[in-house]
Design an enzyme around this catalytic site. Sequence first.
Site, mmCIF file in Angstrom:
data_model
loop_
_atom_site.group_PDB
_atom_site.id
_atom_site.type_symbol
_atom_site.label_atom_id
_atom_site.label_comp_id
_atom_site.label_asym_id
_atom_site.label_seq_id
_atom_site.Cartn_x
_atom_site.Cartn_y
_atom_site.Cartn_z
ATOM 1 C CD GLU A 34 -3.407 -6.198 4.117
ATOM 2 O OE1 GLU A 34 -3.460 -7.038 3.213
ATOM 3 O OE2 GLU A 34 -2.748 -5.146 4.031
ATOM 4 C CD GLU A 79 -2.826 -1.267 2.322
ATOM 5 O OE1 GLU A 79 -2.250 -1.577 3.385
ATOM 6 O OE2 GLU A 79 -4.059 -1.095 2.249
HETATM 7 N N1 T1G Z 1 5.238 -7.138 11.207
HETATM 8 C C1 T1G Z 1 6.191 -7.477 12.114
HETATM 9 N N2 T1G Z 1 6.916 -8.613 12.081
HETATM 10 C C2 T1G Z 1 6.656 -9.440 11.057
HETATM 11 C C3 T1G Z 1 5.697 -9.154 10.052
HETATM 12 C C4 T1G Z 1 4.976 -7.941 10.153
HETATM 13 N N3 T1G Z 1 4.081 -7.577 9.250
HETATM 14 N N4 T1G Z 1 5.700 -10.193 9.178
HETATM 15 C C5 T1G Z 1 6.607 -11.065 9.622
HETATM 16 N N5 T1G Z 1 7.173 -10.637 10.738
HETATM 17 C C6 T1G Z 1 8.236 -11.283 11.532
HETATM 18 C C7 T1G Z 1 7.791 -12.635 12.035
HETATM 19 O O1 T1G Z 1 7.038 -12.482 13.220
HETATM 20 C C8 T1G Z 1 9.132 -13.307 12.256
HETATM 21 O O2 T1G Z 1 9.656 -12.755 13.448
HETATM 22 C C9 T1G Z 1 9.979 -12.762 11.125
HETATM 23 O O3 T1G Z 1 9.315 -11.568 10.661
HETATM 24 C C10 T1G Z 1 10.121 -13.700 9.977
HETATM 25 O O4 T1G Z 1 8.773 -14.069 9.619
HETATM 26 C C11 T1G Z 1 -2.795 -1.463 6.994
HETATM 27 C C12 T1G Z 1 -2.987 -3.533 8.591
HETATM 28 C C13 T1G Z 1 6.746 -11.305 5.487
HETATM 29 C C14 T1G Z 1 6.332 -13.263 3.977
HETATM 30 O O5 T1G Z 1 0.375 -10.226 7.071
HETATM 31 O O6 T1G Z 1 3.629 -13.249 5.490
HETATM 32 O O7 T1G Z 1 -0.345 -4.438 6.696
HETATM 33 O O8 T1G Z 1 10.039 -14.928 14.627
HETATM 34 O O9 T1G Z 1 9.117 -16.535 9.792
HETATM 35 O O10 T1G Z 1 8.913 -17.066 6.077
HETATM 36 O O11 T1G Z 1 -3.377 -2.942 5.290
HETATM 37 O O12 T1G Z 1 6.306 -13.205 7.661
HETATM 38 O O13 T1G Z 1 11.898 -13.835 13.357
HETATM 39 O O14 T1G Z 1 11.031 -12.791 15.497
HETATM 40 O O15 T1G Z 1 7.184 -15.564 8.476
HETATM 41 O O16 T1G Z 1 10.531 -15.169 5.436
HETATM 42 C C15 T1G Z 1 0.088 -7.573 6.638
HETATM 43 C C16 T1G Z 1 2.809 -11.403 7.348
HETATM 44 C C17 T1G Z 1 0.094 -6.950 7.972
HETATM 45 C C18 T1G Z 1 2.654 -10.235 6.428
HETATM 46 C C19 T1G Z 1 8.152 -13.346 5.675
HETATM 47 N N6 T1G Z 1 1.298 -8.293 6.435
HETATM 48 N N7 T1G Z 1 4.134 -11.930 7.232
HETATM 49 O O17 T1G Z 1 8.070 -14.753 5.693
HETATM 50 O O18 T1G Z 1 9.587 -15.286 7.657
HETATM 51 S S1 T1G Z 1 -1.460 -6.166 8.226
HETATM 52 C C20 T1G Z 1 1.341 -9.602 6.696
HETATM 53 C C21 T1G Z 1 4.410 -12.870 6.313
HETATM 54 C C22 T1G Z 1 -1.336 -4.756 7.274
HETATM 55 C C23 T1G Z 1 -2.442 -2.779 6.327
HETATM 56 C C24 T1G Z 1 -2.580 -3.940 7.242
HETATM 57 C C25 T1G Z 1 5.795 -13.418 6.388
HETATM 58 C C26 T1G Z 1 6.761 -12.805 5.357
HETATM 59 P P1 T1G Z 1 10.735 -13.649 14.290
HETATM 60 P P2 T1G Z 1 8.587 -15.470 8.906
HETATM 61 P P3 T1G Z 1 9.337 -15.650 6.165
#
Ligand code: T1G
Length: 699
Positions: A125, A105
């Site tokens: 999301e 975004e």
């Molecule tokens: N915020 C903070 N930490 C995050 C994170 C995030 N969005 N995504 C992943 N992590 C941390 C995770 O907890 C782990 O931490 C490390 O990164 C590696 O993750 C307004 C409201 C990005 C594809 O839903 O899909 O934006 O255990 O083991 O396999 O519209 O993480 O190492 O301490 O999964 O390489 C939307 C979710 C948020 C993305 C990486 N975004 N994340 O995958 O590693 S809502 C998501 C993923 C939003 C807006 C709305 C995956 C990844 P630690 P991992 P990976």
Amino acid sequence: MTAQYQVHGDIAVITLNNPPVNGLGLSTRQGIADGMAQANADAAVKAIVITGAGKAFSGGADINEFGKPTALQEPNLISVISVLENSTKPVVAAMHTVAMGGGLELAMGCHYRIAAPGTSIALPEVKLGLLPGAGGTQRLPRLLGVEAALNIIVSGEPIKAEMLAMLPGQKLFDKMATSPESLAEEALAYARSVADVRPLPLVRDLKCKHPQGDAYFQFARNMVKGMSKNFPAPAKCVDAVEAATKKKFDEGMAVEREIFINLMWTAESKSLRHLFLAERAASKIPDVPADTAQRAINSIAVIGAGTMGGGIAMNFLNAGIPVKMLEMKQEALDRGIATIRKNYEAQVAKKKLKQDKYEQRMSLLTTTLSYDDLGTAELVIEAVFEEIGVKEAVFKELDRVMKPGAILASNTSTLDVDKIASFTKRPEDVVGLHFFSPANVMKLLEVVRGKETAKDVMATVMTVAKKIKKTAVVSGVCDGFIGNRMIEQYGRQGGFLLDEGCTPAQVDKAMEKFGMAMGPFRMGDLAGNDIGWAIRKRRYSEKPDMKYSKTADLLCEKGRFGQKVGKGWYDYVEGKRDAIPNAEVVTMIEEHRKALGITPRKISDEEIVQRLVFSLVNEAAHILEEGIANKASDIDIVYIFGYGFPAHRGGPMNYADQVGLFNVVQAMNRFALNPLDDANFWKPAPLLAKLAAEGKSFN
Ligand code: T1G
């Protein structure tokens, strides 16, 4: 600040730097806003590039901020995106690796977008029970077209940038970089090339129409309805995208915002966000630092080529890790290999696996009849008959042949891992790896830590679990570890409910309406009722005062072991899974009640759900007290990934938190008054009673 500002000649570069994935937390958002102010105030700066350091452009809003005041604190994500969009100088997003959620975004608020090949693009999301809340539902349809955008938003699945760049008429990417390595240079060059272009191209000004709008969105709603049982978010995504085609941009943004805030407060979204963090927290072991040195695992051995051994082997073959499989007899080995081949060939037939991949995996599999051939493996997993004498013989042999430092793992589901470790001279190298059947399918892996299991062994097997795509949860040593110990209480309550007036179908229907993949009796028929029968026989001698309903024993005495024999609590037609209620079984239960002098009573679905789910919760509270599980969220993960507990309930502990522990204890006190139930069991575990009294929750 977790966003750095630099100037390269006449181009300003803002680099997000909030490891691990540049989550857009408050300090990162502030860093972007500050950088933009600086760039717009500097006359020497002609254009601006935004990019991400480390392993992502941005993984989106910082999930750790959810539910915290900083998540909405200014500058919130929408404000930051407006700053980009209203910049007087062109802003170029340079994306690599991951651009997801709020990260995508953010990029869509820029004037131009460049991506490196291989960049994962997603708006995930919906998987958190939400919808994109910072303009994703309004900008993506303008850049990709309504249908492509809606598919991405409703699925939440990642898609490679280069695939999207091929969509006719797409405007999401102005340029694809030739490689991730050249992205930075190409972004600077591109920024220079557009520095003087005016007016600046604003995504909000793009048209957003669908030629057959009403018909298409009706179709989309019908499609979404089918796939989103229990989840409100997907249907709301359709509403928001439809608003993009029918309203002005700012009005559409207001629709999206209202839906986003409403979804944030739903139980489903809270559960899914809890699960997202719980799944990642499960791999962290309190007393094993993340940087603990690990043992190199380059090849493994599997002892036993039965159903479990074959399934376990497939996990490693799928991950490209060589497997040597040992059996006692050639025909057992042949049978095991044939089963593995059959499983792969079924995947090839369904086009889920390419022939060459199948052959490559089979090339990694070797077999032997001699323990002396196993010495090279760094990890050995036994999956032999579940009897302590057999385990003793196997582990004595493994102790003899395996090289120093090899990890010796048992797939036992009921035996004492400490006892198994005592059969070797190296108990520090012994660990339990409890796979769930079918082992090549079920994501859950219980990693059973013996009292002497070394920390580096724990760190190593948790990494191995991630490599074979398992969700690993650490359990201490007790009968049944975490999952099976709790399911035993769940099964006991199911039996009492039959004695008191329920039919198997009524109990199953109530639990499946609650969201369980399968009710307790259908699950028993699937797993095999004789397994529970064997455990109860053991219990009758070990714990004579433990109360059980006898109905399950009566069923097994009739040979009704479940699907594998075509009849259990239900009847089954060969090759089909439909559970057909059987009148004989219902009569058997009724006659059993009569013999006990029980007058059946009408039992509500609510009581069924509470007695079954709260029996899990109370047993889990004991498991936490005893330190068998490290944290309540681990138990939620065990039940979601291993026992079909509904994700939208977040697991038994999360569900109990949402009900309120005080209310859970109140219900348990009522159950304890039921003379046909087990009053002793319903005494709240001290931890549960304490949390309830203090108004606290498990998670
Ligand atoms: N915020 C903070 N930490 C995050 C994170 C995030 N969005 N995504 C992943 N992590 C941390 C995770 O907890 C782990 O931490 C490390 O990164 C590696 O993750 C307004 C409201 C990005 C594809 O839903 O899909 O934006 O255990 O083991 O396999 O519209 O993480 O190492 O301490 O999964 O390489 C939307 C979710 C948020 C993305 C990486 N975004 N994340 O995958 O590693 S809502 C998501 C993923 C939003 C807006 C709305 C995956 C990844 P630690 P991992 P990976």
